[in-house]
Design an enzyme around this catalytic site. Structure first.
Site, mmCIF file in Angstrom:
data_model
loop_
_atom_site.group_PDB
_atom_site.id
_atom_site.type_symbol
_atom_site.label_atom_id
_atom_site.label_comp_id
_atom_site.label_asym_id
_atom_site.label_seq_id
_atom_site.Cartn_x
_atom_site.Cartn_y
_atom_site.Cartn_z
ATOM 1 N N GLY A 1 36.089 30.500 38.721
ATOM 2 C CA GLY A 1 36.927 31.755 38.570
ATOM 3 C C GLY A 1 36.434 32.558 37.880
ATOM 4 N N GLY B 1 37.938 35.752 37.296
ATOM 5 C CA GLY B 1 38.999 36.719 37.223
ATOM 6 C C GLY B 1 39.216 37.219 35.497
ATOM 7 N N PHE B 2 40.345 37.429 35.268
ATOM 8 C CA PHE B 2 40.586 38.010 33.830
ATOM 9 C C PHE B 2 40.338 36.809 32.832
ATOM 10 C CE2 PHE B 2 43.098 41.257 35.745
ATOM 11 C CZ PHE B 2 42.597 42.400 35.602
ATOM 12 N N VAL C 1 34.542 26.395 45.518
ATOM 13 C CA VAL C 1 34.730 25.023 44.998
ATOM 14 C C VAL C 1 35.872 24.246 45.922
ATOM 15 C CG1 VAL C 1 35.402 23.510 43.165
ATOM 16 C CG2 VAL C 1 33.980 25.636 42.929
ATOM 17 N N GLU D 1 54.587 50.030 42.770
ATOM 18 C CA GLU D 1 53.283 51.085 42.789
ATOM 19 C C GLU D 1 52.753 51.356 44.319
ATOM 20 O OE1 GLU D 1 51.784 49.797 38.319
ATOM 21 O OE2 GLU D 1 50.693 49.054 39.967
ATOM 22 N N ASP E 1 46.775 32.767 35.530
ATOM 23 C CA ASP E 1 47.801 32.420 36.662
ATOM 24 C C ASP E 1 47.944 31.192 36.965
ATOM 25 O OD1 ASP E 1 48.090 35.184 36.411
ATOM 26 O OD2 ASP E 1 47.536 35.558 38.439
ATOM 27 N N ALA F 1 47.879 39.736 33.785
ATOM 28 C CA ALA F 1 46.415 39.975 32.922
ATOM 29 C C ALA F 1 46.444 39.571 31.660
ATOM 30 C CB ALA F 1 45.886 41.528 33.179
ATOM 31 N N GLN F 2 47.511 39.907 30.700
ATOM 32 C CA GLN F 2 47.562 39.723 29.478
ATOM 33 C C GLN F 2 47.434 38.369 28.892
ATOM 34 O OE1 GLN F 2 47.003 41.487 26.601
ATOM 35 N NE2 GLN F 2 46.195 42.991 27.736
#
Length: 434
Positions: A15, A17-18, A83, A174, A305, A322-323
């Site tokens: 992965g 990602g973040f 994967v 949003e 996540d 994200a944090q």
């Protein structure tokens, strides 16, 4: 996979990602071999996907090549693949392009849309978790309007320009705000032969308030902003089904729409092979301890996540944002080096820096640990934080210039149908049906 043999411990990260990128950065030029795997060759800045979907930004401005991130890292490799399975007994992963052994494995696979078992909603609705999905939404929105100007059937036309968003979290809020601003400033100019006043933006929330992970003050402010923009908010309403044309709910309320955008929930993107006791049912997250080690394994970790670190403060795991992912990825990098050196690892403690959401031009809400505010200043804070968080100077510059241009011109020049999208679900109304 054609990865060179090494005498150093091999850390495989699934992965980009973040969490995965934060981990790879922390392992830069350490005495380990790092292999990063992802089904895309780019990192996606997911908080701005809604702007791609509504034409505010181009996809390239929120994506960054993974190979560019790691190109100066020693003994670090990237492979583009999906994967499929983890063979924990033989300590290897099985992917589309082959197999690869590991000394330490890190699951940073992120999350995917949760349809809560409803197959019709999964088939007929639109999700927004990836860049391709955002581009599909953008194309579908514009194609709906192009189709609407061609039909003389009022019912079909109304269905094409009625948009329903399910889920009142940051993504839904949003996106609803962005669509409302398109209606207000852009669509009436692009389609003068359509009565844009008939366009509806409906936001459905199953709970009693939107942005329920933020303070009530911020929720109320966000709701007022949306209502002022013309968004219809339906609270305490749960969608039960969607057949591609009609949304049914747990009440008598129904919606006729050609477009349902589902932002109501997420679940972990699990790879097969882990012991069932390591997984949290329904949300498909992986149970980890305070060091992000997967329960039942000493050499497998999970971050972001996908990881569910159950604590007294977070009994269901940390928020899927994200944090936590960035913080877990960074600390795990430090801990893996300590583990290899046979030193004591440091337990993870989440530093909640706050949360925020933007509703539109000069409209945002911000919750910091000791301050809660909304309006123009909150909007500037939101923009600064997101600009700072983007990877790459070029992306920062492009996004900033786009925002300045859009602000001055009241425009979104990214409203282009680059790759046409035709929903399998939507069957045009026939004269017999109306």
């Amino acid at each position: 996979m054609n990865i060179p043999n090494s005498t150093l411990p091999r850390i495989v990260i699934i992965g980009g990602g973040f969490a995965g990128i934060a981990l790879a950065k922390e392992l830069k030029n350490q005495k380990v071999q790092v292999v990063l795997l992802d089904k895309h060759n780019y990192h996606t800045f997911q908080p701005l996907l809604y702007q791609v979907a509504t034409g505010g930004l181009e996809a390239g401005s929120i994506a960054y090549p993974i190979r560019k991130v790691i190109q100066e890292y020693d003994d670090c490799y990237f492979r583009l693949t999906n994967v499929q399975e983890i063979d924990t007994k033989n300590k290897k992963i099985i992917a589309e392009i082959g197999e690869l052994s590991y000394d330490y494995l890190v699951m940073a696979t992120g999350s995917k849309t949760n349809y809560f078992g409803n197959k019709d909603i999964k088939r007929y609705s639109m999700a927004m978790k990836t860049i391709p999905q955002s581009l599909n939404i953008r194309s579908l929105i514009l194609e709906n309007f192009e189709q609407a100007v061609l039909t003389t059937d009022v019912i079909e036309q109304n269905s094409l320009i009625n948009f329903v968003l399910v889920g009142g979290g940051p993504t839904g809020v949003e996106l609803a705000g962005a669509l409302a601003e398109m209606k207000k400033a852009i669509l009436q100019k692009d389609y003068p032969d359509l009565d844009i006043a008939k366009m509806e933006i409906n936001l459905i929330q199953s709970g009693d308030r939107i942005l329920n992970t933020m303070t009530e003050k911020s929720s109320r402010a966000a709701e007022k902003f949306l209502v002022d923009l013309g968004v219809k908010i339906w609270k305490n309403v749960r969608v039960t089904n969607y057949d591609g044309r009609t949304i049914t709910t747990n009440s008598d309320l129904t919606f006729d729409t050609a477009t349902l955008i589902w932002t109501a929930g997420v679940q972990g993107a699990v790879v097969a092979g882990l012991d069932a006791n390591s997984l949290v049912e329904k949300v498909e997250r992986i149970r980890v301890n305070e060091f992000n080690q997967v329960k039942g394994y000493d050499d497998i970790f999970a971050v972001g996540d996908i990881a569910s670190m159950e604590t007294e403060e977070f009994p269901q795991g940390h928020p899927m944002m994200a944090q936590p992912a960035l913080q877990q990825g960074k600390l795990l990098g430090e801990n893996l080096i300590k583990l290899i050196a046979k030193k004591q690892m440091k337990p993870f403690e989440y530093n909640d820096k706050g949360s925020m959401a933007t509703i539109g031009r000069n409209k945002a809400v911000v919750d910091l640990p000791n301050y809660h505010f909304s309006g123009v200043f909150a909007w500037f804070v939101w923009m600064f934080v997101h600009l700072f968080s983007l990877i790459g100077f070029k992306n920062k510059a492009v996004v900033f210039l786009n925002w300045v241009y859009n602000y001055i011109r009241f425009d979104r020049e990214g409203r282009l149908i680059i790759r046409p999208y035709k929903k399998k679900s939507f069957t045009a109304f026939t004269s017999d049906e109306v």
